[in-house]
Design a protein around this motif. Structure first.
Motif, short mmCIF file in Angstrom:
data_model
loop_
_atom_site.label_atom_id
_atom_site.label_comp_id
_atom_site.label_asym_id
_atom_site.label_seq_id
_atom_site.Cartn_x
_atom_site.Cartn_y
_atom_site.Cartn_z
N THR A 39 24.95 37.28 28.91
CA THR A 39 26.06 38.17 29.26
C THR A 39 25.74 38.88 30.57
OG1 THR A 39 26.44 38.55 26.91
CG2 THR A 39 27.48 40.07 28.44
N PRO A 40 26.61 38.74 31.57
CA PRO A 40 26.36 39.41 32.85
C PRO A 40 26.65 40.90 32.75
CG PRO A 40 28.44 38.25 32.93
CD PRO A 40 27.82 37.91 31.60
N GLY A 41 26.04 41.66 33.63
CA GLY A 41 26.31 43.09 33.71
C GLY A 41 27.68 43.33 34.31
N ILE A 42 28.28 44.45 33.95
CA ILE A 42 29.63 44.76 34.44
C ILE A 42 29.63 44.95 35.95
CG2 ILE A 42 29.48 47.24 34.03
CD1 ILE A 42 32.59 45.06 33.53
N ASP A 43 28.53 45.47 36.50
CA ASP A 43 28.47 45.66 37.95
C ASP A 43 28.52 44.31 38.68
OD1 ASP A 43 25.93 45.11 36.83
OD2 ASP A 43 24.91 45.95 38.58
N LYS A 44 27.87 43.30 38.13
CA LYS A 44 27.89 41.97 38.75
C LYS A 44 29.26 41.32 38.60
CE LYS A 44 23.01 41.23 38.46
NZ LYS A 44 22.17 41.83 37.50
#
Length: 140
Positions: A39-44
């Protein structure tokens, strides 16, 4: 369609590679390809969405609408109603042409069609700009 597939399609539309996207957005090398299993970070995700001018919901597959200011079916119906109203007012006020396309004055059918198309496009542009300008950030 998964997140990585959607990003690859957007990259193809912009004619860049995924590696170029990673460099331009400051994401580490090879990170995007790993998003199939992690799961990617929301910032990315925000960086990628901002780069392509799409919503995070579009990237995640929650909606088919790329941008919050894209026109909906309701918007298109409203535009057609406004267009009909403008054309009816033009007919009664100036005697240009009736809505069914019959020419009343010196305007030929081709010019009338161009006039209608221009009005429709202007109404669409206005609606998109209004959505862009007046949609609160919490709904974007």
């Amino acid at each position: 369609m998964g997140l990585v597939e959607k990003i690859k399609i957007l990259c193809k539309e912009k004619k860049i590679t995924v590696a170029e996207l990673e460099r331009k957005t400051g994401i580490s090398n090879g990170q995007i390809r790993k998003w199939d299993n992690s799961t990617p970070g929301i910032d990315k995700l925000n960086k990628v969405a901002d780069y392509f001018d799409v919503s995070v919901d579009y990237l995640l597959g929650r909606t088919d609408k790329k941008r919050y200011y894209d026109l909906t079916e309701k918007d298109e119906r409203d535009i057609e109603k406004d267009l009909e109203s403008i054309l009816n007012n033009a007919e009664s006020s100036f005697g240009l042409a009736s809505f069914d396309g019959t020419v009343l004055d010196d305007i030929d059918k081709e010019d009338y069609d161009l006039y209608v198309s221009s009005l429709r496009n202007a109404l669409r542009m206005h609606k998109r700009l209004a959505k862009k300008k007046f949609t609160p950030k919490k709904y974007r």
